[in-house]
Design a protein around this motif. Structure first.
Motif, PDB file in Angstrom:
ATOM      1  N   ARG A 167       0.813  -1.222   0.000  1.00  0.00           N
ATOM      2  CA  ARG A 167       0.000   0.000   0.000  1.00  0.00           C
ATOM      3  C   ARG A 167       0.848   1.274   0.000  1.00  0.00           C
ATOM      4  O   ARG A 167       0.522   2.229  -0.692  1.00  0.00           O
ATOM      5  CB  ARG A 167      -0.935   0.031   1.211  1.00  0.00           C
ATOM      6  N   ARG A 168       1.923   1.271   0.785  1.00  0.00           N
ATOM      7  CA  ARG A 168       2.729   2.495   0.893  1.00  0.00           C
ATOM      8  C   ARG A 168       3.669   2.680  -0.287  1.00  0.00           C
ATOM      9  O   ARG A 168       3.930   3.809  -0.703  1.00  0.00           O
ATOM     10  CB  ARG A 168       3.554   2.476   2.194  1.00  0.00           C
ATOM     11  N   PHE A 169       4.205   1.566  -0.823  1.00  0.00           N
ATOM     12  CA  PHE A 169       5.232   1.689  -1.859  1.00  0.00           C
ATOM     13  C   PHE A 169       4.922   0.898  -3.128  1.00  0.00           C
ATOM     14  O   PHE A 169       5.762   0.830  -4.014  1.00  0.00           O
ATOM     15  CB  PHE A 169       6.590   1.234  -1.302  1.00  0.00           C
ATOM     16  N   ASP A 170       3.739   0.276  -3.169  1.00  0.00           N
ATOM     17  CA  ASP A 170       3.382  -0.590  -4.290  1.00  0.00           C
ATOM     18  C   ASP A 170       4.484  -1.621  -4.513  1.00  0.00           C
ATOM     19  O   ASP A 170       4.870  -1.917  -5.639  1.00  0.00           O
ATOM     20  CB  ASP A 170       3.145   0.247  -5.560  1.00  0.00           C
ATOM     21  N   TYR A 171       5.009  -2.136  -3.384  1.00  0.00           N
ATOM     22  CA  TYR A 171       6.152  -3.038  -3.430  1.00  0.00           C
ATOM     23  C   TYR A 171       5.720  -4.484  -3.236  1.00  0.00           C
ATOM     24  O   TYR A 171       5.055  -4.820  -2.252  1.00  0.00           O
ATOM     25  CB  TYR A 171       7.170  -2.673  -2.335  1.00  0.00           C
ATOM     26  N   THR A 172       6.089  -5.313  -4.194  1.00  0.00           N
ATOM     27  CA  THR A 172       5.908  -6.758  -4.067  1.00  0.00           C
ATOM     28  C   THR A 172       7.189  -7.430  -4.522  1.00  0.00           C
ATOM     29  O   THR A 172       7.868  -6.950  -5.437  1.00  0.00           O
ATOM     30  CB  THR A 172       4.730  -7.281  -4.911  1.00  0.00           C
ATOM     31  N   ASP A 173       7.512  -8.526  -3.860  1.00  0.00           N
ATOM     32  CA  ASP A 173       8.721  -9.286  -4.184  1.00  0.00           C
ATOM     33  C   ASP A 173       8.472 -10.695  -3.655  1.00  0.00           C
ATOM     34  O   ASP A 173       8.278 -10.881  -2.445  1.00  0.00           O
ATOM     35  CB  ASP A 173       9.924  -8.641  -3.500  1.00  0.00           C
ATOM     36  N   GLU A 174       8.475 -11.658  -4.552  1.00  0.00           N
ATOM     37  CA  GLU A 174       8.143 -13.034  -4.174  1.00  0.00           C
ATOM     38  C   GLU A 174       9.089 -13.588  -3.113  1.00  0.00           C
ATOM     39  O   GLU A 174       8.660 -14.222  -2.150  1.00  0.00           O
ATOM     40  CB  GLU A 174       8.141 -13.948  -5.404  1.00  0.00           C
ATOM     41  N   SER A 175      10.389 -13.335  -3.260  1.00  0.00           N
ATOM     42  CA  SER A 175      11.342 -13.875  -2.278  1.00  0.00           C
ATOM     43  C   SER A 175      11.162 -13.203  -0.920  1.00  0.00           C
ATOM     44  O   SER A 175      11.278 -13.849   0.123  1.00  0.00           O
ATOM     45  CB  SER A 175      12.788 -13.746  -2.763  1.00  0.00           C
ATOM     46  N   LEU A 176      10.829 -11.906  -0.916  1.00  0.00           N
ATOM     47  CA  LEU A 176      10.562 -11.229   0.356  1.00  0.00           C
ATOM     48  C   LEU A 176       9.292 -11.795   0.986  1.00  0.00           C
ATOM     49  O   LEU A 176       9.260 -12.087   2.178  1.00  0.00           O
ATOM     50  CB  LEU A 176      10.413  -9.721   0.153  1.00  0.00           C
ATOM     51  N   SER A 177       8.252 -11.974   0.184  1.00  0.00           N
ATOM     52  CA  SER A 177       6.994 -12.525   0.705  1.00  0.00           C
ATOM     53  C   SER A 177       7.209 -13.901   1.310  1.00  0.00           C
ATOM     54  O   SER A 177       6.711 -14.194   2.398  1.00  0.00           O
ATOM     55  CB  SER A 177       5.952 -12.625  -0.409  1.00  0.00           C
ATOM     56  N   THR A 178       7.973 -14.737   0.623  1.00  0.00           N
ATOM     57  CA  THR A 178       8.261 -16.089   1.123  1.00  0.00           C
ATOM     58  C   THR A 178       8.996 -16.010   2.450  1.00  0.00           C
ATOM     59  O   THR A 178       8.661 -16.722   3.404  1.00  0.00           O
ATOM     60  CB  THR A 178       9.094 -16.871   0.086  1.00  0.00           C
TER      61      THR A 178
ATOM     62  N   ILE B 189       7.085   3.471   9.249  1.00  0.00           N
ATOM     63  CA  ILE B 189       7.760   4.769   9.292  1.00  0.00           C
ATOM     64  C   ILE B 189       8.786   4.964   8.173  1.00  0.00           C
ATOM     65  O   ILE B 189       9.575   5.912   8.212  1.00  0.00           O
ATOM     66  CB  ILE B 189       8.424   5.001  10.668  1.00  0.00           C
ATOM     67  N   LEU B 190       8.762   4.108   7.174  1.00  0.00           N
ATOM     68  CA  LEU B 190       9.691   4.260   6.059  1.00  0.00           C
ATOM     69  C   LEU B 190       9.499   5.629   5.417  1.00  0.00           C
ATOM     70  O   LEU B 190       8.379   6.023   5.093  1.00  0.00           O
ATOM     71  CB  LEU B 190       9.463   3.170   5.005  1.00  0.00           C
ATOM     72  N   ALA B 191      10.616   6.317   5.213  1.00  0.00           N
ATOM     73  CA  ALA B 191      10.529   7.669   4.675  1.00  0.00           C
ATOM     74  C   ALA B 191      10.595   7.708   3.149  1.00  0.00           C
ATOM     75  O   ALA B 191       9.985   8.578   2.523  1.00  0.00           O
ATOM     76  CB  ALA B 191      11.656   8.528   5.257  1.00  0.00           C
ATOM     77  N   ASP B 192      11.331   6.750   2.572  1.00  0.00           N
ATOM     78  CA  ASP B 192      11.522   6.819   1.123  1.00  0.00           C
ATOM     79  C   ASP B 192      11.925   5.450   0.574  1.00  0.00           C
ATOM     80  O   ASP B 192      12.028   4.477   1.315  1.00  0.00           O
ATOM     81  CB  ASP B 192      12.573   7.871   0.778  1.00  0.00           C
ATOM     82  N   GLU B 193      12.170   5.421  -0.736  1.00  0.00           N
ATOM     83  CA  GLU B 193      12.539   4.173  -1.410  1.00  0.00           C
ATOM     84  C   GLU B 193      13.857   3.607  -0.876  1.00  0.00           C
ATOM     85  O   GLU B 193      14.032   2.395  -0.802  1.00  0.00           O
ATOM     86  CB  GLU B 193      12.657   4.399  -2.928  1.00  0.00           C
ATOM     87  N   GLU B 194      14.775   4.476  -0.519  1.00  0.00           N
ATOM     88  CA  GLU B 194      16.059   4.007   0.013  1.00  0.00           C
ATOM     89  C   GLU B 194      15.856   3.279   1.340  1.00  0.00           C
ATOM     90  O   GLU B 194      16.435   2.211   1.582  1.00  0.00           O
ATOM     91  CB  GLU B 194      17.023   5.184   0.207  1.00  0.00           C
ATOM     92  N   ALA B 195      14.999   3.816   2.186  1.00  0.00           N
ATOM     93  CA  ALA B 195      14.685   3.157   3.459  1.00  0.00           C
ATOM     94  C   ALA B 195      13.973   1.831   3.210  1.00  0.00           C
ATOM     95  O   ALA B 195      14.210   0.844   3.917  1.00  0.00           O
ATOM     96  CB  ALA B 195      13.835   4.079   4.328  1.00  0.00           C
ATOM     97  N   LEU B 196      13.120   1.805   2.195  1.00  0.00           N
ATOM     98  CA  LEU B 196      12.440   0.559   1.820  1.00  0.00           C
ATOM     99  C   LEU B 196      13.462  -0.499   1.411  1.00  0.00           C
ATOM    100  O   LEU B 196      13.406  -1.632   1.881  1.00  0.00           O
ATOM    101  CB  LEU B 196      11.451   0.809   0.678  1.00  0.00           C
ATOM    102  N   ARG B 197      14.399  -0.127   0.534  1.00  0.00           N
ATOM    103  CA  ARG B 197      15.429  -1.074   0.096  1.00  0.00           C
ATOM    104  C   ARG B 197      16.242  -1.591   1.287  1.00  0.00           C
ATOM    105  O   ARG B 197      16.594  -2.771   1.353  1.00  0.00           O
ATOM    106  CB  ARG B 197      16.341  -0.432  -0.951  1.00  0.00           C
ATOM    107  N   SER B 198      16.532  -0.722   2.230  1.00  0.00           N
ATOM    108  CA  SER B 198      17.299  -1.115   3.414  1.00  0.00           C
ATOM    109  C   SER B 198      16.520  -2.119   4.265  1.00  0.00           C
ATOM    110  O   SER B 198      17.078  -3.132   4.716  1.00  0.00           O
ATOM    111  CB  SER B 198      17.645   0.126   4.241  1.00  0.00           C
TER     112      SER B 198
END
Length: 151
Positions: free
Chosen positions: A101-112, A132-141
């Protein structure tokens, strides 16, 4: 007759079972307790479980307060573990939903990886971080942290 590891054999267990079943001076609950203890000892000594199931079936032990208490503890443990597993699954799904919802982020390996996690404190920490993720960089981290955490 012995029921020690050195002398455990089918014949003594058969004889002890018969002797217990012949007793007239004890209640059916006490008789069931005796059979239950005998079966546990014989099983612990390595006698074949199939033989014990035939010789001392569950229905002969069901009246045993000892057997009932062990059964009840097992059920309670199972329910507790089942509830904890269910809570972990709900938390994992909530985390993945926040990322979607916040980042439109999906990743099969992360979900698993997230769905396989059962440690609630870890799932809660990841969920809180996702909120509390502020941005895409925080999401990647956060994704890298989750993927690198040993199950």
């Amino acid at each position: 007759m012995t029921l020690t590891r050195d002398g455990a054999a089918l014949e003594p267990v058969q004889k002890v079972t018969a002797a217990i079943l012949e007793r007239q001076d004890i209640s059916s609950a006490v008789l069931a307790d005796h059979l239950t203890v005998l079966r546990f000892i014989a099983e612990a000594e390595g006698l074949p479980i199939q033989f014990l199931l035939e010789l001392i079936p569950r229905d002969k032990m069901i009246e045993s307060p000892l057997y009932q208490s062990i059964l009840q503890e097992g059920r309670a443990d199972g329910e507790t573990k089942g509830e904890a597993k269910g809570e972990a699954k709900r938390q994992a799904k909530a985390l993945l939903r926040v990322l979607l919802r916040r980042f439109d982020y999906t990743d099969e390996s992360l979900s698993t990886r997230v769905m396989a996690e059962t440690r609630m404190p870890l799932l809660e920490a990841w969920f809180d971080d996702a909120l509390i993720l502020a941005d895409e960089e925080a999401l990647r981290s956060l994704v890298a942290t989750i993927k690198s955490t040993t199950p």
